[in-house]
Each structure stands twice: as structure tokens, then as C-alpha cells.
Design a protein around this motif. Structure first.
Motif, PDB file in Angstrom:
ATOM      1  N   ASN A 151       0.759  -1.195   0.206  1.00  0.00           N
ATOM      2  CA  ASN A 151      -0.014   0.037  -0.009  1.00  0.00           C
ATOM      3  C   ASN A 151       0.823   1.381   0.149  1.00  0.00           C
ATOM      4  O   ASN A 151       0.706   2.018  -0.896  1.00  0.00           O
ATOM      5  N   LYS A 152       2.014   1.421   0.856  1.00  0.00           N
ATOM      6  CA  LYS A 152       2.758   2.372   0.948  1.00  0.00           C
ATOM      7  C   LYS A 152       3.655   2.773  -0.399  1.00  0.00           C
ATOM      8  O   LYS A 152       3.446   4.009  -0.852  1.00  0.00           O
ATOM      9  N   VAL A 153       4.082   1.627  -0.879  1.00  0.00           N
ATOM     10  CA  VAL A 153       4.685   1.728  -2.069  1.00  0.00           C
ATOM     11  C   VAL A 153       3.972   2.283  -3.244  1.00  0.00           C
ATOM     12  O   VAL A 153       4.153   3.243  -4.035  1.00  0.00           O
ATOM     13  N   LEU A 154       2.568   1.872  -3.192  1.00  0.00           N
ATOM     14  CA  LEU A 154       1.799   2.045  -4.391  1.00  0.00           C
ATOM     15  C   LEU A 154       1.501   3.510  -4.491  1.00  0.00           C
ATOM     16  O   LEU A 154       1.681   4.343  -5.404  1.00  0.00           O
ATOM     17  N   TRP A 155       1.111   4.162  -3.076  1.00  0.00           N
ATOM     18  CA  TRP A 155       0.684   5.677  -3.100  1.00  0.00           C
ATOM     19  C   TRP A 155       1.928   6.407  -3.494  1.00  0.00           C
ATOM     20  O   TRP A 155       2.061   7.713  -3.786  1.00  0.00           O
ATOM     21  N   PHE A 156       2.993   5.851  -2.952  1.00  0.00           N
ATOM     22  CA  PHE A 156       4.436   6.570  -3.010  1.00  0.00           C
ATOM     23  C   PHE A 156       4.550   6.846  -4.535  1.00  0.00           C
ATOM     24  O   PHE A 156       4.907   7.757  -4.912  1.00  0.00           O
ATOM     25  N   ILE A 157       4.538   5.620  -5.488  1.00  0.00           N
ATOM     26  CA  ILE A 157       5.006   5.778  -6.845  1.00  0.00           C
ATOM     27  C   ILE A 157       3.699   6.487  -7.590  1.00  0.00           C
ATOM     28  O   ILE A 157       4.064   7.289  -8.487  1.00  0.00           O
ATOM     29  N   ILE A 158       2.377   6.461  -7.158  1.00  0.00           N
ATOM     30  CA  ILE A 158       1.555   7.246  -7.765  1.00  0.00           C
ATOM     31  C   ILE A 158       1.716   8.684  -7.471  1.00  0.00           C
ATOM     32  O   ILE A 158       1.541   9.408  -8.417  1.00  0.00           O
ATOM     33  N   TRP A 159       2.139   8.976  -6.322  1.00  0.00           N
ATOM     34  CA  TRP A 159       2.265  10.462  -6.083  1.00  0.00           C
ATOM     35  C   TRP A 159       3.791  10.956  -6.765  1.00  0.00           C
ATOM     36  O   TRP A 159       3.711  11.753  -7.407  1.00  0.00           O
ATOM     37  N   ASN A 160       4.698  10.278  -6.450  1.00  0.00           N
ATOM     38  CA  ASN A 160       6.013  10.447  -7.030  1.00  0.00           C
ATOM     39  C   ASN A 160       6.500  10.412  -8.487  1.00  0.00           C
ATOM     40  O   ASN A 160       7.301  10.840  -8.843  1.00  0.00           O
ATOM     41  N   ILE A 161       5.628   9.546  -9.019  1.00  0.00           N
ATOM     42  CA  ILE A 161       5.870   9.342 -10.501  1.00  0.00           C
ATOM     43  C   ILE A 161       4.775   9.956 -11.357  1.00  0.00           C
ATOM     44  O   ILE A 161       5.140  10.801 -12.236  1.00  0.00           O
ATOM     45  N   PHE A 162       3.515   9.565 -10.795  1.00  0.00           N
ATOM     46  CA  PHE A 162       2.604  10.242 -11.437  1.00  0.00           C
ATOM     47  C   PHE A 162       2.334  11.807 -11.448  1.00  0.00           C
ATOM     48  O   PHE A 162       2.549  12.627 -12.298  1.00  0.00           O
ATOM     49  N   PHE A 163       1.699  12.093 -10.212  1.00  0.00           N
ATOM     50  CA  PHE A 163       1.664  13.511  -9.791  1.00  0.00           C
ATOM     51  C   PHE A 163       2.960  14.216 -10.120  1.00  0.00           C
ATOM     52  O   PHE A 163       2.931  15.464 -10.387  1.00  0.00           O
ATOM     53  N   ALA A 164       4.174  13.705  -9.412  1.00  0.00           N
ATOM     54  CA  ALA A 164       5.230  14.529  -9.429  1.00  0.00           C
ATOM     55  C   ALA A 164       5.759  14.962 -10.956  1.00  0.00           C
ATOM     56  O   ALA A 164       6.287  16.116 -11.426  1.00  0.00           O
ATOM     57  N   ASN A 165       5.447  14.046 -11.904  1.00  0.00           N
ATOM     58  CA  ASN A 165       5.905  14.626 -13.004  1.00  0.00           C
ATOM     59  C   ASN A 165       4.655  15.420 -13.822  1.00  0.00           C
ATOM     60  O   ASN A 165       5.051  16.051 -14.798  1.00  0.00           O
ATOM     61  N   VAL A 166       3.439  15.157 -13.415  1.00  0.00           N
ATOM     62  CA  VAL A 166       2.287  16.216 -14.040  1.00  0.00           C
ATOM     63  C   VAL A 166       2.504  17.321 -13.548  1.00  0.00           C
ATOM     64  O   VAL A 166       2.363  18.311 -14.278  1.00  0.00           O
ATOM     65  N   LEU A 167       2.438  17.599 -12.200  1.00  0.00           N
ATOM     66  CA  LEU A 167       2.441  18.785 -11.516  1.00  0.00           C
ATOM     67  C   LEU A 167       3.756  19.345 -11.288  1.00  0.00           C
ATOM     68  O   LEU A 167       3.979  19.506 -10.119  1.00  0.00           O
ATOM     69  N   SER A 168       4.825  19.129 -12.231  1.00  0.00           N
ATOM     70  CA  SER A 168       6.188  19.277 -11.800  1.00  0.00           C
ATOM     71  C   SER A 168       6.267  20.591 -10.912  1.00  0.00           C
ATOM     72  O   SER A 168       5.787  21.672 -11.518  1.00  0.00           O
ATOM     73  N   GLY A 169       6.956  20.725  -9.914  1.00  0.00           N
ATOM     74  CA  GLY A 169       6.996  21.577  -9.142  1.00  0.00           C
ATOM     75  C   GLY A 169       7.431  21.224  -7.711  1.00  0.00           C
ATOM     76  O   GLY A 169       7.678  19.971  -7.638  1.00  0.00           O
ATOM     77  N   SER A 170       7.710  21.929  -6.486  1.00  0.00           N
ATOM     78  CA  SER A 170       7.972  21.505  -5.310  1.00  0.00           C
ATOM     79  C   SER A 170       6.713  20.885  -4.651  1.00  0.00           C
ATOM     80  O   SER A 170       5.757  20.971  -5.144  1.00  0.00           O
ATOM     81  N   ALA A 171       7.200  19.746  -3.951  1.00  0.00           N
ATOM     82  CA  ALA A 171       6.034  19.274  -3.108  1.00  0.00           C
ATOM     83  C   ALA A 171       4.985  20.266  -2.517  1.00  0.00           C
ATOM     84  O   ALA A 171       3.806  20.074  -2.726  1.00  0.00           O
ATOM     85  N   LEU A 172       5.244  21.334  -1.929  1.00  0.00           N
ATOM     86  CA  LEU A 172       4.189  22.452  -1.573  1.00  0.00           C
ATOM     87  C   LEU A 172       3.457  22.827  -2.547  1.00  0.00           C
ATOM     88  O   LEU A 172       2.195  22.923  -2.606  1.00  0.00           O
ATOM     89  N   ASN A 173       4.138  23.306  -3.673  1.00  0.00           N
ATOM     90  CA  ASN A 173       3.444  23.621  -5.071  1.00  0.00           C
ATOM     91  C   ASN A 173       2.320  22.606  -5.410  1.00  0.00           C
ATOM     92  O   ASN A 173       1.207  22.863  -5.601  1.00  0.00           O
ATOM     93  N   GLN A 174       2.956  21.383  -5.331  1.00  0.00           N
ATOM     94  CA  GLN A 174       1.871  20.302  -5.900  1.00  0.00           C
ATOM     95  C   GLN A 174       0.810  20.031  -4.734  1.00  0.00           C
ATOM     96  O   GLN A 174      -0.227  20.116  -5.178  1.00  0.00           O
TER      97      GLN A 174
END
Lengths: 432, 432
Positions: A151-174
Motif C-alpha cells: 500500500n505504501k509503495v503504491l501511493w508513493f509511486i502514484i504520487w512521486n511518478i504520476f503526480f510529481a511528473n504531471v504537476l512538476s514543481g515543489s512538493a508544497l506547490n503540488q
């Protein structure tokens, strides 16, 4: 008088009896006596076996906070990987690379392949980290640790591969984008299509290569050869244990590619043939691996399925949000208003499934248990099974073998025989 | 062969046995056999007693959607009430009022008291509506209906009195404010202090008057007099049933005032003496009413407490959000960063309470049940109790009294005696 222990395995004559003890709250204070289904003997994770409710609860909170921080801080390697696509910036940082990067082949390699490679390597470090975090979270079995890590890895990679690439910017910005619930569809509608080519490349570089390397198992081969080379003098090197599959890494990886397929199929249909090849390869390769390579470490009893279901529902709702945003941005109000009921219906379906099917993943029904118990009653093997049950679970802390000092003497004094159960009635001298 | 019925009361020899049947999932399909704790005989709500899982689930979804729509549409009377404070607009709408409103006394009455009166009257219509909605939601007891209605009324009045007044505007406008999660504190920081005087007035006009009218019970007195006047010729008018308290209206009303106290105590401390007077009055008056007026209709078993707890936690988190917003707006970054851990700690406390205390609200522990069962085993009254239990629950639909036609003949043919249990083994002629 009965000796008090902090935690113990309790065996029952019937499955039904065990289920009753498991389901009913035992004492007035809900946290005083906690009953959990015992894992298989080789599946027990001992370090948290004796921990109290409060300790388990606090470690869980700490682990969740750590996971959130880790997810937020992981953006640094992602940003570095993304910046590699911009060669001029790289040349400004490292002037000595200028001559090398001038060659067409190398610059193509650096911009096309290297960002994915760095991202993939960094992400590959996460499953062991998440497994470690899950292991200090208070679970008492390896299978639960794996499920939690999955579960942890799933949400981690959804956030850090999908959302981080889509909404590129700092974590706070995302985060600020995602906190503005109303504008999420519009923001996604702008950002998601822009990354289509990156994710098509991701399916090839990360999906195809990882699934092929799964077949060859180069890393494990090198490890095995090294071990053989080093330990050739040590005890029997031919005893190779069959490896087991790392569910907490394989499942999230496939679910991420499923998410990419569901969210991009109407934006960039080019992703579909690549995904089709990936899933066909995965089907063939994992079928082979399951038959010829891996040995199951524990019986998962289908308990990973709810994770897959949840991820699919999330992917569908995300797809609806993106579609809604795109139709709004393109000013097609009729289409966007037709989309609105879709996420609602999807969530209702999810809720219905939770009611109708999820209970079967947590416990067996009374009917099943009683039928099984009746079958067992006539089984001549049962007395043998019960006698084995007494010695099946051995806490390594109580085993006298690893201690040869004073501690060991105490342990062997109290537990001179492994067949002695932990709880037994003892006559108190004052009561005699 | 046993006759199949869609739903039935099943009695057990022991409390423990009943708890086991209640907690364990009975059949493989979780929705096939649903076990619920039987309400007291006079507490059973029969219309949904025989409904299937799917019907109950669909009615629940429909009721939730209706509630959301109702909450959104209720804003119309709120806007009208608010517009009364603006007299020039009112005079433009109704020119004939101009001369009347010119008098100081009447204009003060209209601007100061009338908005609250309209708001209060409209809100007072909601508890019966919400109770009706809860009654078609699939609950099988009046106590559950009241609890569900209590929850609905609570969120309804928090939304339509607190948020509608604070974020005055259309429902969509309010929703857009709340969907922009990041800016909620800043928006609240601007909007909440502006309404301080309105809410101080609300405590007096709505709180004090409602609590005083509770003592006098004018409405019930008029109803009673009217009934006496009309039905003096009918059967014994002296048989007055003791009234029962409408938990689903009294509890949310007090919790709203609690919410006002918690959110306004640092913005407008003037609200505190008024609230103190309200709560003192409420304590004295309700103590009197419970002793001398109301008769309990059902044993609530403290199950309303989680609603109170949830509302308090929500009030605290809302207060933290407002404080955070105010410190941010007033540019005191140190104070606002000190506030940040507070909501997190509050939510952690809430989660801890959920784990530690909530289970006790849903079921008794095995220890308690077994102790009670052992006490009962020596009770000479138990056989009498069991014989009464068989005839305690009477479905009005099975009672032959109201039917005198063909249906009644069938009913009386099958159930000629009330003491016949619903389920009994019957010999099938084909099996003999």
C-alpha cells in the motif's frame, strides 16, 4: 493461579471457536485484550509480538508521518531527473561535460534514457525502505508487513511518478494544487496531456526493461555468483533457497502502469499498444516465474486484491476528473455535465463492493467454518495436528540456543522443553 | 423442511450466544444473512423489517442525496432572513411597508429580531423532515432513526446556520469556498469575526427563548387544549401519554451553541456570558423536565455520545483553522506556526478515542456478557422471561385484527395463535 503473559498464541479445538474469540471484544477496555488471527508459524514477525496497544498505535502514527515526509522529500531526485532533459542547464553546472554531450548519440541517451534510469533506480530503493517502515509499524506477520508496504509503495509511486511528473514543481506547490479541490480538473487537464510522451517512454524504459530483467534476474545471479565465490569454503553451497516474490514491489508497479493506461487512453491512445505488450510480457514472464522460479513464502489468501480494487477505482475517478477538466477547458459544457455522474456512480459501485465483497477478505463466514469443523471431526489426522500445534510457534527470544550466558540459563530453566505451553495452571504454595 | 422467511427475530438462551451470532458473518455472501441486534419490542420500526440489503442500501443512498439537496436549497429562507436586516431593500420590494418601517421601534424589531425568528422557525421545521428521511432509510428501530436524524439535523444546522451566515452567498459559492482547502483559514478569518454580533444575538434570541419555551411548552399546551376541546365526546380524554424528548432536535441545538462558543470565544468573548447563562438555564430546565415531564421512549444506552464527541472535535478543528487564518491575515507567522500542530494533535486524540472507547458503544464485551449470563443462570425468573420473549415481538402486518377480508383469513389460518413462533420444523407430506 495462572501465570500472566503479555501476549500468547491460543489454540482452539474448532475453527468456529477461534473465529468467535477473534470477533468478540474480550474485555471491557477494548485495548486491554486484543485478539488477532495467528499467522502461519513461519510467517510470524516476532519483534512486535509482545508490544502493547499504545506502543503499536504510536509506532503506526510515527510511521505514517515518516512516510508522508519521505514522499514529500523524494521530489529532489525527481527534479534532478527532470532537469537532465534540459542539457544547457547541465552543461552550465558541469562544464567538463560539454565536449561529451556535443555528440548526438550521447546527448540523445542523456535526454531520452538517463532521466528515466535515475528515476527508476531511486524508486527501486523505496520498496525496501517502505518494507522497513511497515516492519516497525506493529504488524505481527510478514504477510501483513508486505501488504502494508505494498500500500505504501503504491501511493508513493502514484504520487512521486504520476503526480510529481504531471504537476512538476515543489512538493508544497503540488500540494497547493491538490488542496484547491475545485480547480483540480482544470489543472490536471492542462498538465496531464503535456506529459503524454514522457509516460509513453516510461512504459517502454521502465515497464519493458523491468519485466525483461525479471526474467533474466541479473542482480540475483550476480549476488549468487558472488556468494558462491566467497563462501565456497563454508558449509554446503548447493543449498539454494527458492526465492519468493516481492509483492510490495511488483503489484504497485503494475498498478501504476494500469493507472497510466486508464488516465492516458483517451489523451494519447499511442500508450495502449505499449501497455498491451507490457501486460502480455508480464503475463507470460510471471506465469513462468511462478511455475519455475518462485516459491510462495506465505498464503496471501487473496488479501492483496482490495489494494488492486482501490487503485483501479482511484484511477477511474482520476480519469473522470481529467476528462471533466479537458471538456471544461475545451468549452464543451454538455460533455462535461455528462461526465459528472460517472465518478459518483464509480464511488457508489466502490461502496457497494466494500459492503458485498470486502467482509470475505477479512474473515470466513460461520457457515464455512462450521462445515470445515464437521469435516475435521471425522479426520483421523486431527490429534496429530493438535500435538504438532503445541510446538509449532517458537518465539526466538525464548529459545535457549542463542544464549550461552546467564540469560540463557534462566531461559532454559523456565523453558527446558519446547513442548511446554506458555500458559499452564500452576499450584501456588500459599493456596495448597 | 423449514419454512423460509425474509427476516425474523431469533432468541438465544444466553447473551453470549446472541453476541456471537451478531458478530460473525453467517453465510458466504455477506449480504445474504444480515444480523442486527434486536431493538426493544416497543422500539421496533416495522416498515423496513423485511427489506433486503439492496433495498436498504439504495434507500440510504437516496436519502443521503436528498439531505444534501435539502441542505443546499435551504439557503433560500436564510438569504431572505439576512435581507431583512437591509431595510431599504425591503421597502423597495413592499412599498406599502414604508410608513410602518419608519417608526423606530418597528424597524428595530424587524432588523434585530425578525431575521432570527424566520431563521429559527424554518430550522424548526427541519427535525420532523429529517426524522422522516431517516425513517425511510432502512433502520429497524425508532432509536436508530432518532440517532440518524440527530446526525442529519446536526450537520444541517451547522451548515445552514453557521456556514450560511458566515460565508453568506449562494450554496455554490459557499461550496467553492470550502473546496478551496488551502484558503479556508484565510476566508474564515475574514468572514467569521464579521458575524460575531449576529451570533451573540442568536444565542439570546434562539438559545434563551427556545430553552425558556421548553419549560413552558406552549405549543404542546395549545395542542393538548385543542384535543381536549375536540375529543371531549370521544373515549377517555384523561389518558395523557407522557411525552418523550426529541433528542434529534435538542442535541444538535445545544451542540451548535457549543460550536459557537468554541469558535467565537477568542474573537468575541462577549458571547461567553450569554452562553454560560444558556447552559445554566438548560441544565436546570432539562433536569426538571427529565424528572417531572418526559418519560423515556427507549434506552439510548449512551449511543448519542459519539455524535457529541464528533461535533466537539469538529468545533475544535474549525476553531484552530479560524485561529490559523486570523494569525496569517494579521501577519504573525510565529503564532500561526504554533497553531499548526493543534489540529493534528486533536485529530490524533480523536483517532485514539475511536480506538479505545468507540467499540464500547457498539457492543458489550465477552467478559461482561458471560458474567451476566452466569448471574442469569441462577435467576428463577428466567423461564418466565423466555416464555414472554416468544410473544414479545408482534409484527402488525401479521396481526389478524385489522384484516377482516380474504387476506385476514389467510393470516389467521397461518398464525391462529400469537404464541406460535415464526420458524418451526414442519413435516413435508412428500418426505413422510
Amino acid at each position: 493461579m495462572v501465570k500472566q503473559v503479555r501476549s500468547a498464541f491460543v489454540s482452539f479445538r474448532s475453527r468456529y471457536g477461534a473465529a468467535v474469540a477473534l470477533k468478540l471484544q474480550q474485555s471491557e477496555k477494548p485495548t486491554e485484550w486484543i485478539t488477532e488471527q495467528a499467522p502461519e508459524p513461519n510467517d510470524v514477525y516476532w519483534p512486535f509480538f509482545h508490544s502493547s496497544f499504545l506502543k503499536t498505535w504510536i509506532s503506526k502514527v510515527v510511521v505514517i508521518v515518516t512516510c508522508i515526509l519521505l514522499t514529500a522529500l523524494f521530489l529532489i531526485p525527481v527534479v534532478i531527473a527532470q532537469s537532465l532533459a534540459n542539457l544547457t542547464k547541465l552543461e552550465a553546472w558541469f562544464p567538463f561535460l560539454e565536449t561529451i554531450l556535443a555528440k548526438t548519440g550521447i546527448s540523445q541517451l542523456v535526454t531520452g534514457y538517463l532521466p528515466n534510469l535515475i528515476l527508476h533506480s531511486c524508486v527501486k530503493l523505496m520498496p525496501p525502505v517502505m518494507q522497513f517502515l511497515s516492519s516497525i509499524q506493529g504488524h505481527i506477520s510478514y504477510s501483513e508487513i508486505q501488504r502494508s508496504a505494498c500500500n505504501k509503495v503504491l501511493w508513493f509511486i502514484i504520487w512521486n511518478i504520476f503526480f510529481a511528473n504531471v504537476l512538476s514543481g515543489s512538493a508544497l506547490n503540488q500540494l497547493s494544487v491538490l488542496l484547491d479541490l475545485k480547480n483540480i480538473p482544470a489543472r490536471l487537464a492542462v498538465a496531464v496531456p503535456a506529459q503524454a510522451s514522457f509516460f509513453v517512454a516510461y512504459v517502454v524504459t521502465s515497464g519493458w526493461t523491468s519485466i525483461s530483467s525479471e526474467l533474466v534476474r541479473v542482480f540475483q545471479l550476480i549476488c549468487s555468483l558472488l556468494r558462491k565465490g566467497c563462501c565456497c569454503c563454508a558449509s554446503a553451497p548447493d543449498e539454494i533457497e527458492a526465492p519468493y516474490i516481492a509483492y510490495h514491489w511488483e503489484i504497485p508497479r503494475m498498478l501504476l502502469l494500469g493507472l497510466l493506461g486508464i488516465t492516458y487512453f483517451f489523451l494519447a491512445p499511442l500508450i495502449l499498444p505499449f501497455l498491451l505488450v507490457y501486460f502480455l510480457l508480464a503475463y507470460i514472464i510471471f506465469k513462468n516465474q511462478f511455475i519455475h522460479v518462485y516459491a510462495p513464502k506465505f498464503e496471501s489468501a487473496g488479501k492483496f486484491w482490495p489494494i488492486v480494487h482501490n487503485s483501479m477505482i482511484f484511477s477511474l475517478v482520476l480519469m473522470h476528473a481529467i476528462a471533466l477538466g479537458i471538456f471544461t477547458v475545451k468549452k464543451v459544457p454538455s460533455a462535461s455535465s455528462i461526465i459528472v455522474p460517472l465518478p459518483i456512480l464509480t464511488l457508489l459501485f466502490h461502496e457497494y463492493c466494500r459492503k458485498c465483497f470486502l467482509p470475505n477478505f477479512t474473515a470466513y463466514s460461520a457457515k464455512t467454518l462450521i462445515t470445515k469443523d464437521r469435516e475435521d471431526a471425522h479426520d483421523p489426522e486431527m490429534p496429530k495436528f493438535f500435538s504438532q500445534l503445541v510446538i509449532a510457534y517458537k518465539d526466538p527470544a525464548l529459545s535457549p540456543v542463542p544464549f550461552s550466558n546467564f540469560d540463557g540459563q534462566i531461559a532454559s530453566y523456565f523453558f527446558d522443553d519446547h513442548t511446554t505451553p506458555l500458559l499452564y495452571p500452576r499450584l501456588d504454595p500459599s493456596e495448597v
